[in-house]
Design a protein around this motif. Structure first.
Motif, short mmCIF file in Angstrom:
data_model
loop_
_atom_site.label_atom_id
_atom_site.label_comp_id
_atom_site.label_asym_id
_atom_site.label_seq_id
_atom_site.Cartn_x
_atom_site.Cartn_y
_atom_site.Cartn_z
N LEU A 169 0.77 -1.24 0.00
CA LEU A 169 0.00 0.00 0.00
C LEU A 169 0.80 1.30 0.00
O LEU A 169 0.66 2.13 -0.88
CB LEU A 169 -0.96 -0.03 1.19
CG LEU A 169 -2.03 1.04 1.20
CD1 LEU A 169 -2.83 1.01 -0.09
CD2 LEU A 169 -2.95 0.82 2.39
N ILE A 170 1.67 1.48 0.98
CA ILE A 170 2.29 2.79 1.14
C ILE A 170 3.31 3.04 0.03
O ILE A 170 3.33 4.13 -0.57
CB ILE A 170 2.94 2.91 2.54
CG1 ILE A 170 1.88 2.67 3.64
CG2 ILE A 170 3.59 4.26 2.72
CD1 ILE A 170 0.72 3.65 3.64
N TRP B 280 3.35 1.72 -2.86
CA TRP B 280 2.57 1.91 -4.10
C TRP B 280 2.03 3.33 -4.18
O TRP B 280 2.14 4.01 -5.19
CB TRP B 280 1.45 0.87 -4.11
CG TRP B 280 0.31 1.19 -5.02
CD1 TRP B 280 0.27 0.98 -6.37
CD2 TRP B 280 -0.94 1.78 -4.66
NE1 TRP B 280 -0.94 1.40 -6.87
CE2 TRP B 280 -1.70 1.89 -5.85
CE3 TRP B 280 -1.49 2.22 -3.45
CZ2 TRP B 280 -2.99 2.43 -5.85
CZ3 TRP B 280 -2.77 2.74 -3.46
CH2 TRP B 280 -3.51 2.85 -4.65
N MET B 281 1.50 3.80 -3.03
CA MET B 281 0.93 5.13 -2.98
C MET B 281 2.00 6.19 -3.20
O MET B 281 1.75 7.23 -3.77
CB MET B 281 0.28 5.31 -1.60
CG MET B 281 -0.80 6.34 -1.52
SD MET B 281 -1.89 5.98 -0.12
CE MET B 281 -0.89 6.45 1.27
N GLU B 282 3.20 5.87 -2.76
CA GLU B 282 4.29 6.85 -2.86
C GLU B 282 5.06 6.71 -4.17
O GLU B 282 6.21 7.14 -4.26
CB GLU B 282 5.24 6.71 -1.66
CG GLU B 282 4.59 6.98 -0.31
CD GLU B 282 4.06 8.41 -0.19
OE1 GLU B 282 4.72 9.35 -0.66
OE2 GLU B 282 2.95 8.58 0.38
N LYS C 1 0.27 9.74 3.82
CA LYS C 1 0.28 11.14 3.44
C LYS C 1 0.40 12.11 4.62
O LYS C 1 -0.45 12.98 4.80
CB LYS C 1 -0.99 11.45 2.64
CG LYS C 1 -1.12 10.62 1.38
CD LYS C 1 -0.01 10.92 0.39
CE LYS C 1 -0.19 10.15 -0.91
NZ LYS C 1 0.96 10.35 -1.81
N MET D 226 -2.12 4.23 8.69
CA MET D 226 -1.77 4.49 7.28
C MET D 226 -2.76 5.54 6.77
O MET D 226 -3.95 5.28 6.70
CB MET D 226 -1.85 3.21 6.47
CG MET D 226 -0.93 2.13 7.05
SD MET D 226 -1.47 0.46 6.67
CE MET D 226 -0.61 0.18 5.15
N ASN E 125 -5.07 -2.80 -3.89
CA ASN E 125 -3.69 -3.08 -3.51
C ASN E 125 -3.64 -3.98 -2.28
O ASN E 125 -2.88 -4.96 -2.23
CB ASN E 125 -2.94 -1.77 -3.24
CG ASN E 125 -1.50 -2.01 -2.84
OD1 ASN E 125 -1.23 -2.44 -1.73
ND2 ASN E 125 -0.58 -1.77 -3.76
N LEU E 126 -4.47 -3.66 -1.30
CA LEU E 126 -4.49 -4.48 -0.08
C LEU E 126 -4.96 -5.90 -0.39
O LEU E 126 -4.43 -6.88 0.13
CB LEU E 126 -5.41 -3.84 0.97
CG LEU E 126 -4.87 -2.57 1.61
CD1 LEU E 126 -5.98 -1.85 2.37
CD2 LEU E 126 -3.71 -2.90 2.55
#
Ligand SMILES: Cc1cc2nc3c(=O)[nH]c(=O)nc-3n(C[C@H](O)[C@H](O)[C@H](O)COP(=O)(O)O)c2cc1C
Ligand code: SF4
Ligand code: FES
Lengths: 158, 810, 425
Positions: free
Chosen positions: A83-84, A86-88, C250, C322, C336-337
């Motif tokens: 997740l992270i 990928w997000m970044e 973020k 997260m 994604n998860l």
């Protein structure tokens, strides 16, 4: 062939524990480090050392992410795609890496230097996007940093 | 005894019963894939979900994982449970091929049944199916991984139940793969059960591939006759050819499984060279004429030389019907015999075992698994009676302990203690053990210190459930009787102490009931040699293959006036015989057999006789020749043929059979159908038949110190004559070798891998030497392999002096 | 910022190295172990743990005091203590940070836990990505042994305890404790439903206590300072202790922070992490790793402890927060998860093994313009059924999907109706 020294070291380690099986992953890792991957030959030798059947060992070897039953390059690059990361920006990194190395995810460069593999969250989300090269973490990565990393690895071999 | 309610019906079940089993008792078959009564519950497939509405457990739960408890209210039709099960099946079908109409398993596939029953008919998933590469697992089992539904039955059966370690599960997630690390022959001699245990078509029967669909087969309950255990099976035939065996569950005998010798040994019944034509001196003729000719020859011999000049040998594998009619004929006419063992020792061994098997001691193969400590004496389970090895493995899995006292390098698929004792020491050990069991200190016989008899006796005495298993192949009658004495000694202090003999031949137990004083072929040959016997009738007894001295046999047969052979296997003797009458194997005749624990069991005829279409059609189909008669339908049930030889010309043999069976032995009662499946009346067997008193000392006592004992022994594959004809099994065989302890090889000046020649009484046997560190010193074991002319020394246990052994250079 | 809250586990954390043994001892380390071995009753350790209401920090939040006391007094020996340092829950890295800071705190915690159940063998199960931590642990264990803090006759008592580090081959399911015990025994790491319970028949059929790194690290402090002190650390009355929160996504300063349980989510994001990255708007977060559901802006001020999250029909999980901003597509994030769970499912039970690939396929279609309205009820039903899987992996895996449909159904519908991802336009 397994060097005598490694063999006797492993034999001694196995002899120290109560149940040889508990050493399975350590022995697999040791042989994988020696051969570069966990080859059929390594499988047979590990089975021998541990008093397990090749199948019993293969049942374990094929389960885990960091055991390679097929040949891999000198450096294995695991790109975190959870997740992270990928997000970044993991997608950009992957595209760039594939481009630079001229291989697809899962492939190995013709010179046998790099193998590119996806990996689930490696526990460095605070340093996303992150990758592992030979189990060493690198992150947070930019395209530039990635290029420098590949260059350094290449230089070390020429 | 908890009481619970399932679908509004109340049931009372023993504690520890799972809800899925409780429902089954009510006739409610809850879907299941991973659950199997022999393997237990693991809760992996999730298709047995039911709703628990009241009581100690609540909600949707797996019925295989929950013990039935008081006050439970269970609904198998609960909407959520039904919907969940439907989804589980949909999940299982995501990757399953759509080849049911042509799949080998179609029609007897649990997945197919449950998919239809569960209401999953339309595919919703739009993704791709994952595919796998199949492996070559050897000649017996076909692998088709794409059909896998990951129930884990195969790996659990193979590794946990049978104890073999070359098949299992690899990979992870939706890509898990069941198979071997590399393609190759499956090592377990119980691998064929994978076919029965797989709920879909991942493992299918290889030899019967493409022969037919299961619903096309003629299927009947049958028995395995490849050893004395009498495992139950279902035999299938197609176009007059036996094509498949499946295990037939019998919880008192073989449980849910059979061994591969039993599963694939049937080919002899349909092979091209099976004799189907009656012959007079090698010339075919109508069977009625040949029978008449044989009867005449018998009459003439009796007239000339008296009734005793006619002798009969019969196989301990023949049906009870055949044995009974043979016995009746001999009794009525005063013929010599019937002999149903090769050597005097073998005959005595068998009868000693049967007479020692008291009703309070006899245990079944299934009951063996409940033993706590099993002492195996002079038996090599995996090789002699394979399913016994599987039974013993369950003993060990349940926390029990197995000790084997045997000179051979016995191997079993689990941890056990092995005392590799020289055959001549077995008796002394048993005697000492009996003394110790009885509380007397025994003078330790001359054995290695590791074989601690006092400790073993203590262990057996302390065991809640000891069982003595004893073989009858390599031992002497004396030792066999001692094994019985040992069990009896244990019984004095135990509520349950068992005795379990293995015998030579599927109906050896019945053969033991033929006479009070057993007759052997050896004794019959003596009588031929001294001129007393002039005509020999061999009933389904292939002396050429099985008698341990072929030279002597052939010389003796030459002295005969006449030889009559009745058989269903091809043998040179058939053509030498004055009259040859083809008989029917059990698939055609059916019949009864008594297994080694005295259990009377029945096999139904599976098909009519006649040459398979495979042969008559030259593999072409349909056949091009049409006739009112089935070609090759002449063979008769052996008992009919014998009745015809012994009785009147045109007489109906049925009443004769009835009388013969009624007269056979007081212990055997066929008059009620319930008797079949049960143990016969062991009480009615004379237990003083052979006394265990001072017995003939083993010949080894006089042997020089540097002699070895040569044992001609059984192997799982390759020695049992009928199964050795199965092409699929010949690929499983190991090549014959002489096994010796490595020290022994050195001592005798032999070399591993090089042949040794044994010369005895002018006969020679040459076989490569193999080192086996588990062998006892002073012993050499050679298989009675069909690739070896082992029929040389007249016995299967002989003394060989060092000077009689020669190392061959190549 | 964080300094305003008492630091317990990370008090002596250095920027780039561990706290050495002597530093740890100077700060009062191994004092609890000494006291227990010399003055305190074994039972007292268990009582303090129970009174402190220490809940397991590995994700399930099971009371540590209860688990310790399930090892029967007359259970057979040897007994085992397993430290779960697998930490493969996406978003979670607190154990890594801690191990690189305070290895001796863990060693002491393990010794104390082991002593309370008279375990002689300790095993740290660690994921391959944490090789550096594994090396540190091995080295520091050696040092501790040299100082008589481990090994035979610890601190002159009659108590022996050894710790070894076991490296995993790397799979998420290995974090599940029953699967982990299989892995430790060289078996395939499939979970195993009780009974028997590990505390009864665990490793090699012997009593085995398994706890997370952070749980074990709390023990020396509880023993030393008492249960009430520990409870007072938390901000909410039902909660006890501090928690290592690892924040990613973020925010301006992702990282691992030791904060009292019960701290407000908003405070974590704004005060500790310096607010949302690039001035974006908070959209949602996963409060405790990939196996928890989304918290939306409605819960922005939720008190981060086990109870409050349970009341919000969510879970504190591992405390891995997260964070997503308004640019994030929640369908893509959930896809994604789901990819993660499809890949990591151990393959033992049907719903999980086949359900996640199925769900992944449906989510992929929605994200990529092939979605249909009919998918939504299908997904909901399947998620409900995945709860009936064999172990807790699958219920954790569907948490994000279920909360996606609960909180962001509009966004999902926008994908379906617009035949594609609105965030990509
Ligand atoms: C799929 C799955 C993965 C898990 N991974 C971890 C993990 O990586 N680390 C951990 O401590 N606990 C993990 N757990 C929780 C453990 O099963 C167990 O509850 C925990 O280690 C017990 O320690 P605690 O009581 O101290 O939290 C996982 C659970 C599941 C179902
Ligand atoms: S839910 Fe089932 S398949 Fe998934 S990880 Fe657990 S046991 Fe394995
Ligand atoms: S998501 Fe990439 S390291 Fe965690």
């Amino acid at each position: 062939m397994l060097p005598e020294k490694l063999k006797s070291e492993l034999t001694a380690q196995i002899a120290r524990v109560d149940h040889p099986r508990e050493m399975a992953i350590d022995v697999i890792n040791a042989l994988q480090d020696h051969y570069g991957y966990f080859s059929d030959e390594a499988l047979a030798q590990a089975a021998d050392l541990l008093g397990m059947s090749p199948l019993e060992l293969d049942e374990l070897a094929t389960f885990y992410t960091f055991i390679y039953r097929e040949p891999v390059g000198k450096h294995v690059i695991h790109v975190c795609d959870s997740l992270i990361c990928w997000m970044e920006g993991d997608e950009n990194l992957v595209a760039h890496l594939c481009d630079r190395l001229g291989i697809q995810m899962g492939g190995t460069t013709a010179d046998g230097l790099f193998t590119l593999l996806p990996v689930c969250c490696i526990g460095y989300c605070d340093r996303a996007p992150a990758i592992l090269v030979d189990r060493q973490v690198h992150g947070p990565l930019t395209i530039d940093a990635l290029d420098r990393l590949i260059d350094t690895l290449r230089e070390n071999h020429s | 005894m908890p009481t619970l309610k399932i679908d509004n019906r109340e049931i009372n079940v023993p504690a520890g019963t799972k809800v899925i089993e409780a429902a089954e008792r009510l006739g409610i078959m809850i879907p299941r894939f991973c659950f199997h009564p022999a393997l237990g519950s693991v809760g992996a497939c999730r298709v047995c979900a039911v709703a628990f509405t009241e009581g100690p457990v609540k909600g949707i739960q797996m019925s295989c994982m929950i013990d039935a408890q008081d006050g439970m209210v269970v609904s198998t039709t609960d909407a959520e449970a039904v919907d969940f099960r439907r989804h589980v099946i949909e999940f299982l079908m995501l990757n399953h091929p759509h080849d049911c109409p042509v799949c080998d398993e179609g029609g007897h596939c649990l997945l197919q049944d449950l998919t239809v029953a569960g209401g999953h008919g339309l595919r919703r998933y739009r993704g791709l199916k994952r595919t796998h590469i199949n492996q070559d697992l050897g000649p017996l089992v076909q692998h088709e991984m794409n059909r896998c539904i990951q129930c884990y039955r195969c790996s659990r059966y193979y590794q946990e139940f049978t104890g073999y370690r070359d098949l299992g599960v690899m990979g992870i997630g939706s890509r898990v793969y069941f198979g071997r690390s590399a393609p190759g022959m499956l090592e377990s001699p119980f691998a064929g059960n994978l076919i029965d245990i797989c709920p879909t078509g991942v493992y299918t029967d290889k030899p019967s591939r493409y022969i037919g669909r299961r619903w096309d087969y003629q299927r009947q309950p049958s028995l395995c006759i490849h050893c004395s255990l009498g495992c139950n099976l279902t035999a299938s035939a197609r176009y007059r050819q036996v094509v498949r065996h499946e295990a037939r569950p019998n919880l008192e005998v073989n449980g849910h499984f059979i061994c591969d010798r039993g599963r694939y040994g049937y080919a002899y019944a349909s092979i091209a060279d099976r004799p189907r034509q009656a012959m007079a001196a090698g010339t075919p003729g109508p069977i009625v004429d040949i029978l008449a000719g044989a009867r005449e020859a018998i009459q003439q011999t009796v007239e000339k030389h008296g009734p005793g000049s006619v002798a009969v040998v019969v196989s301990p594998r023949s049906s009870l019907e055949t044995l009974a009619v043979v016995k009746e004929a001999c009794g009525q006419h005063g013929w010599t015999g019937p002999a149903a063992a090769h050597t005097n020792r073998q005959a005595l061994n068998r009868n000693t075992a049967v007479s020692c098997l008291r009703p309070e001691l006899a245990v079944s193969l299934a009951a063996d698994t409940e033993a706590h400590d099993v002492l195996v004496i002079g038996a090599d389970p995996l090789n002699e009676a394979p399913m016994l090895a599987l039974s013993l493995r369950q003993v060990q899995r349940r926390g029990g302990h197995v000790i084997v006292i045997d000179p051979r390098g016995v191997q079993l698929p689990f941890d056990f203690d092995h005392w590799a004792v020289h055959p001549s020491a077995m008796g002394a050990i048993l005697q000492a053990l009996i003394q110790e069991i009885g509380g007397h200190r025994a003078t330790a016989p001359d054995t290695p210190a590791t074989f601690d008899i006092t400790k073993l006796a203590r262990r057996l005495n302390a065991s809640p459930r000891p069982v003595v298993v004893c073989g009858t192949d390599i031992l002497t009658p004396h030792e066999i009787a001692l094994a019985g004495d040992l069990a009896r000694a244990l019984r004095r202090t135990h509520k349950v102490a068992g005795l379990f003999y293995t015998l030579a031949g599927a109906n050896a137990f019945a053969a033991a009931l033929l006479h009070d004083q057993p007759v052997s072929t050896e004794a019959v040959l003596d009588r031929i040699e001294d001129g007393g016997v002039r005509l020999l009738v061999a009933v389904e007894q292939d002396l050429w293959r099985e008698f341990p001295d072929r030279k002597r046999l052939q010389a003796a047969l030459k002295r005969l006036d006449h030889l009559v052979v009745l058989d269903y296997v091809d043998s040179p003797l058939n053509r030498e015989a004055g009259h040859f009458i083809p008989t029917q194997p059990l698939y055609e005749s059916g019949g009864h057999w008594i297994n080694q624990e005295g259990r009377l069991q029945a096999a139904s005829p599976v098909m009519a006789g006649g040459e398979p279409i495979e042969i008559t059609g030259g593999s072409d189909h349909p056949p091009r020749v049409f006739d009112r008669r089935i070609p090759g339908d002449e063979p008769l049930a052996a008992w009919r043929a014998v009745a015809a030889l012994a009785g009147e010309d045109e007489a109906d043999p049925a009443p004769q059979l009835k009388t013969a069976l009624a007269d056979f032995h007081p212990a055997v009662n066929l008059s009620t159908p319930e008797a079949t499946g049960q143990r016969i009346d062991l009480e009615a067997i004379a237990h003083d038949l052979v006394e265990s008193g001072p017995a003939p000392e083993p010949a080894e006592d006089d042997a020089p110190a540097d002699a070895v004992v040569l044992l001609l022994v059984d192997w799982t594959f390759g020695t049992e004559p009928l199964s050795a004809m199965a092409p699929a099994l010949t690929r499983m065989e190991a090549a014959p070798v002489a096994r010796l302890h490595p020290d022994e090889i050195a001592r005798l000046g032999l070399a591993e891998g090089r042949p040794v020649t044994v010369s005895l009484n002018g006969n020679r046997l040459t076989v490569p030497v193999q080192a086996d560190p588990r062998m006892a010193a002073g012993v050499m074991a050679v298989p009675r392999h069909h690739l070896l002319e082992w029929q040389v020394f007249g016995e299967t246990r002989v003394i060989v002096k060092r000077s009689q052994l020669k190392a061959e250079s190549e | 910022m964080t300094a305003t809250y008492p630091q317990v586990l990370l008090k002596n954390r250095k920027p780039d190295r561990i706290t050495t043994l002597s530093e740890y001892r100077e700060a009062g380390g191994y004092e609890a172990l000494r006291r227990v071995l010399t003055e305190m009753d074994r039972q007292e350790v268990k009582t303090r743990l129970a009174d402190a209401l220490l809940l397991g920090r590995g994700g399930a939040g099971f009371p540590a005091g209860i688990k310790v006391s399930t090892v029967a007094e007359d259970a057979p020996f040897p007994r085992y203590l397993v430290c779960n340092a697998d930490e493969m829950e996406p978003g979670t890295f607190k154990d890594r940070v801690f191990l690189h800071a305070e290895p001796h705190m863990l060693i002491e915690g393990m010794a104390l836990a082991a002593y309370s159940i008279r375990a002689s063998h300790g095993i740290i199960f660690i994921r391959p990505e944490y090789e550096s931590a594994a090396k540190i642990l091995e080295r520091e264990i050696g040092i501790a042994r040299g100082e008589g803090l481990l090994g035979e006759r610890i601190l002159g008592s009659d108590y022996d305890f050894e710790i070894v580090v076991h490296r995993s081959g790397g799979r998420y399911i290995c974090g599940e404790v029953t699967a982990q015990l299989n892995a430790l025994q060289g078996r395939r790491p499939n979970p195993k439903q009780p009974p028997p319970y590990a505390t009864d028949k665990g490793l090699w059929g012997l009593p085995t206590l398994a706890n997370n790194v952070e749980t074990l690290a709390c023990i020396p402090h509880i023993v030393k300072n008492g249960a009430q002190w520990f409870k007072d650390l938390a901000l909410t009355p039902e909660a006890a202790g501090t928690k290592l929160f690892c924040v990613s996504g973020k925010v301006n300063r992702p990282g691992c922070y030791e904060l009292p349980l019960g701290i407000k989510l908003s405070e974590i994001i704004e005060t500790c992490c310096g607010g949302m990255k690039d001035g974006a708007t908070f959209k949602a977060c996963l409060p405790g790793g990939a196996s928890t559901g989304y918290l939306t802006a409605d819960h922005y001020h939720i008190e981060m402890d086990f109870d409050s999250l349970k009341k919000a029909r969510n879970r504190l999980g591992t405390g891995a927060v997260m964070v997503f901003d308004h640019h994030c597509c929640m369908v893509a994030a959930t896809l994604n998860l789901t990819e993660f769970f499809a890949r990591e499912s151990c393959g033992w039970c049907t719903p999980c093994r086949e359900g996640f690939p199925y769900l992944r396929d449906l989510l992929w279609r929605i994200e990529n313009g092939q979605g249909e309205a009919g998918f939504i009820p299908m997904i909901k039903t399947m998620c409900r059924h995945l709860w009936k899987s064999y172990c807790a992996f699958a219920p954790g895996g569907v948490a994000s999907i279920e909360s996606l449909l609960m909180n962001f159904e509009d966004e999902v519908m926008a994908h379906i109706e617009g035949k594609g991802c609105p965030f990509k336009k």
